[in-house]
Design a protein around this motif. Sequence first.
Motif, PDB file in Angstrom:
ATOM      1  N   GLN A 144       0.804  -1.215   0.000  1.00 56.27           N
ATOM      2  CA  GLN A 144       0.000   0.000   0.000  1.00 56.27           C
ATOM      3  C   GLN A 144       0.839   1.269   0.000  1.00 56.27           C
ATOM      4  O   GLN A 144       0.324   2.358  -0.262  1.00 56.27           O
ATOM      5  CB  GLN A 144      -0.907   0.012   1.246  1.00 56.27           C
ATOM      6  N   ALA A 145       2.118   1.149   0.282  1.00 51.96           N
ATOM      7  CA  ALA A 145       2.970   2.328   0.479  1.00 51.96           C
ATOM      8  C   ALA A 145       3.249   3.059  -0.821  1.00 51.96           C
ATOM      9  O   ALA A 145       3.379   2.451  -1.893  1.00 51.96           O
ATOM     10  CB  ALA A 145       4.284   1.916   1.137  1.00 51.96           C
ATOM     11  N   THR A 146       3.354   4.375  -0.721  1.00 51.91           N
ATOM     12  CA  THR A 146       3.791   5.195  -1.851  1.00 51.91           C
ATOM     13  C   THR A 146       5.279   5.510  -1.759  1.00 51.91           C
ATOM     14  O   THR A 146       5.926   5.771  -2.770  1.00 51.91           O
ATOM     15  CB  THR A 146       3.005   6.513  -1.911  1.00 51.91           C
ATOM     16  N   GLU A 190       6.089   3.875  -8.644  1.00 52.26           N
ATOM     17  CA  GLU A 190       5.687   3.708  -7.249  1.00 52.26           C
ATOM     18  C   GLU A 190       5.841   2.260  -6.811  1.00 52.26           C
ATOM     19  O   GLU A 190       5.624   1.345  -7.608  1.00 52.26           O
ATOM     20  CB  GLU A 190       4.231   4.134  -7.038  1.00 52.26           C
ATOM     21  N   PRO A 191       6.213   2.053  -5.556  1.00 54.98           N
ATOM     22  CA  PRO A 191       6.537   3.095  -4.576  1.00 54.98           C
ATOM     23  C   PRO A 191       7.956   3.608  -4.747  1.00 54.98           C
ATOM     24  O   PRO A 191       8.805   2.923  -5.326  1.00 54.98           O
ATOM     25  CB  PRO A 191       6.418   2.344  -3.240  1.00 54.98           C
ATOM     26  N   LEU A 192       8.216   4.825  -4.255  1.00 55.73           N
ATOM     27  CA  LEU A 192       9.587   5.294  -4.164  1.00 55.73           C
ATOM     28  C   LEU A 192      10.313   4.421  -3.153  1.00 55.73           C
ATOM     29  O   LEU A 192       9.839   4.227  -2.050  1.00 55.73           O
ATOM     30  CB  LEU A 192       9.619   6.748  -3.685  1.00 55.73           C
ATOM     31  N   LEU A 193      11.455   3.871  -3.550  1.00 58.06           N
ATOM     32  CA  LEU A 193      12.275   3.090  -2.631  1.00 58.06           C
ATOM     33  C   LEU A 193      13.619   3.784  -2.468  1.00 58.06           C
ATOM     34  O   LEU A 193      14.357   3.954  -3.437  1.00 58.06           O
ATOM     35  CB  LEU A 193      12.484   1.666  -3.142  1.00 58.06           C
ATOM     36  N   ILE A 241      15.881   0.237  10.008  1.00 56.63           N
ATOM     37  CA  ILE A 241      14.724   1.143   9.966  1.00 56.63           C
ATOM     38  C   ILE A 241      13.992   0.907   8.653  1.00 56.63           C
ATOM     39  O   ILE A 241      14.621   0.797   7.601  1.00 56.63           O
ATOM     40  CB  ILE A 241      15.150   2.623  10.033  1.00 56.63           C
ATOM     41  N   LYS A 242      12.676   0.844   8.713  1.00 48.02           N
ATOM     42  CA  LYS A 242      11.852   0.852   7.509  1.00 48.02           C
ATOM     43  C   LYS A 242      10.705   1.821   7.736  1.00 48.02           C
ATOM     44  O   LYS A 242       9.803   1.549   8.534  1.00 48.02           O
ATOM     45  CB  LYS A 242      11.308  -0.539   7.175  1.00 48.02           C
ATOM     46  N   LEU A 243      10.734   2.948   7.053  1.00 46.50           N
ATOM     47  CA  LEU A 243       9.680   3.959   7.118  1.00 46.50           C
ATOM     48  C   LEU A 243       8.781   3.816   5.896  1.00 46.50           C
ATOM     49  O   LEU A 243       9.274   3.724   4.769  1.00 46.50           O
ATOM     50  CB  LEU A 243      10.274   5.364   7.149  1.00 46.50           C
ATOM     51  N   MET A 244       7.468   3.814   6.119  1.00 49.28           N
ATOM     52  CA  MET A 244       6.520   3.683   5.012  1.00 49.28           C
ATOM     53  C   MET A 244       5.499   4.811   5.073  1.00 49.28           C
ATOM     54  O   MET A 244       4.898   5.057   6.115  1.00 49.28           O
ATOM     55  CB  MET A 244       5.825   2.323   5.072  1.00 49.28           C
ATOM     56  N   ASP A 245       5.316   5.479   3.934  1.00 48.05           N
ATOM     57  CA  ASP A 245       4.311   6.535   3.803  1.00 48.05           C
ATOM     58  C   ASP A 245       3.227   6.082   2.841  1.00 48.05           C
ATOM     59  O   ASP A 245       3.493   5.330   1.889  1.00 48.05           O
ATOM     60  CB  ASP A 245       4.965   7.821   3.300  1.00 48.05           C
ATOM     61  N   PHE A 246       2.003   6.578   3.082  1.00 42.55           N
ATOM     62  CA  PHE A 246       0.843   6.154   2.308  1.00 42.55           C
ATOM     63  C   PHE A 246       0.098   7.375   1.777  1.00 42.55           C
ATOM     64  O   PHE A 246       0.206   8.471   2.322  1.00 42.55           O
ATOM     65  CB  PHE A 246      -0.083   5.292   3.169  1.00 42.55           C
ATOM     66  N   GLU A 247      -0.672   7.155   0.740  1.00 42.94           N
ATOM     67  CA  GLU A 247      -1.370   8.274   0.099  1.00 42.94           C
ATOM     68  C   GLU A 247      -2.374   8.924   1.031  1.00 42.94           C
ATOM     69  O   GLU A 247      -2.427  10.145   1.144  1.00 42.94           O
ATOM     70  CB  GLU A 247      -2.064   7.781  -1.171  1.00 42.94           C
ATOM     71  N   PRO A 293      -1.905   7.341   7.755  1.00 40.78           N
ATOM     72  CA  PRO A 293      -0.731   7.784   8.503  1.00 40.78           C
ATOM     73  C   PRO A 293       0.489   6.905   8.222  1.00 40.78           C
ATOM     74  O   PRO A 293       0.348   5.723   7.894  1.00 40.78           O
ATOM     75  CB  PRO A 293      -1.174   7.662   9.966  1.00 40.78           C
ATOM     76  N   PRO A 294       1.690   7.453   8.356  1.00 46.58           N
ATOM     77  CA  PRO A 294       2.913   6.683   8.111  1.00 46.58           C
ATOM     78  C   PRO A 294       3.138   5.622   9.185  1.00 46.58           C
ATOM     79  O   PRO A 294       2.580   5.687  10.280  1.00 46.58           O
ATOM     80  CB  PRO A 294       4.014   7.745   8.137  1.00 46.58           C
ATOM     81  N   LEU A 295       3.971   4.644   8.839  1.00 45.27           N
ATOM     82  CA  LEU A 295       4.333   3.575   9.749  1.00 45.27           C
ATOM     83  C   LEU A 295       5.849   3.403   9.744  1.00 45.27           C
ATOM     84  O   LEU A 295       6.514   3.719   8.763  1.00 45.27           O
ATOM     85  CB  LEU A 295       3.697   2.248   9.328  1.00 45.27           C
ATOM     86  N   VAL A 296       6.379   2.884  10.845  1.00 43.00           N
ATOM     87  CA  VAL A 296       7.782   2.482  10.890  1.00 43.00           C
ATOM     88  C   VAL A 296       7.831   1.056  11.396  1.00 43.00           C
ATOM     89  O   VAL A 296       7.063   0.674  12.293  1.00 43.00           O
ATOM     90  CB  VAL A 296       8.633   3.423  11.777  1.00 43.00           C
ATOM     91  N   TYR A 297       8.708   0.258  10.799  1.00 42.63           N
ATOM     92  CA  TYR A 297       8.827  -1.150  11.175  1.00 42.63           C
ATOM     93  C   TYR A 297      10.195  -1.395  11.779  1.00 42.63           C
ATOM     94  O   TYR A 297      11.220  -1.011  11.212  1.00 42.63           O
ATOM     95  CB  TYR A 297       8.644  -2.037   9.942  1.00 42.63           C
ATOM     96  N   PHE A 298      10.195  -2.015  12.958  1.00 45.05           N
ATOM     97  CA  PHE A 298      11.427  -2.404  13.635  1.00 45.05           C
ATOM     98  C   PHE A 298      11.514  -3.928  13.625  1.00 45.05           C
ATOM     99  O   PHE A 298      10.516  -4.614  13.879  1.00 45.05           O
ATOM    100  CB  PHE A 298      11.430  -1.921  15.090  1.00 45.05           C
ATOM    101  N   GLU A 299      12.713  -4.452  13.357  1.00 47.22           N
ATOM    102  CA  GLU A 299      12.861  -5.903  13.247  1.00 47.22           C
ATOM    103  C   GLU A 299      14.061  -6.383  14.030  1.00 47.22           C
ATOM    104  O   GLU A 299      15.123  -5.744  14.035  1.00 47.22           O
ATOM    105  CB  GLU A 299      13.005  -6.320  11.783  1.00 47.22           C
TER     106      GLU A 299
END
Length: 279
Positions: free
Chosen positions: A99-101, A156-159, A213-219, A222-228
Amino acid sequence: MPGSRDLDPSSSPRALLGAELRHAREKAGLSQEELGQRLFVSGSFIGQLEAGTRRMQREYARLLDEVLGTEDFFQRNCAAAAKSKYPEHFAEAAEAEVQATEIREYAPLLIPGLLQTPAYARAVCRAYQPTAPEEKIEEFVAARIERARLLSDPTEPLLWAVLDEAALRRVAGGPEVMAEALRHIADLGRRGRTIVQVLPFDAGPHAAMEGSIKLMDFEDAPPLVYFEGVGTGRLEDDPAVIKHQRFTYQLLTASALSPKNSLAVIEAMAEDYAHEEHH
């Protein structure tokens, strides 16, 4: 509020569940914020459930059935929507990627999944599961490569990936596999499909030494960040956490080589690996 493109019921059980949640909420005359208050979560969390960027957990399904008067609809369908080809700790993040842009990722130890070749992914998966049957390894590899199909779209998405030099120096599968993997990354960068920066050893201490760090933005969500970590992971949507991680990522890009110089380094390393294999 999530846009209609996020609510295509034909795309997945999770999308159908999100569409039904939005329908039931509006029928009950509740805003996302009002429904969130009754579940002790934020309105943005409800929006993420409706958009499909968040997976519906069983405890929330039960509360939604109670609050919205939907009998046991969400509880019955929650399990189907939760099925995934990915490990449990990563499944929600992998589904959010679709879903991320925009995706911004820092990889300290290995090439990110979206940039991996099949041979590299196979070597990494085998290291994770040294005693697994071959067919199980191939399932992991197939799922990982399927994720990378996101990049088949030209825009899309911008990586944007910051790769620690350690990730490029750690040999997975042998020199030939590494040469292919680095050439693949360089090709994506040369074609303008991704922005890649290398964080060299001589950059010294940096802002993200404690992990990835993985930051994800959506159209329209709200944005999300994933920690692993090892066998674990979590998604965060707290605005303060997102702000801090975004600043951390900005510091990383400032410490890293420029995209142009990074591609030159990656291509040179690929040649070194190829030369090593030849001899």
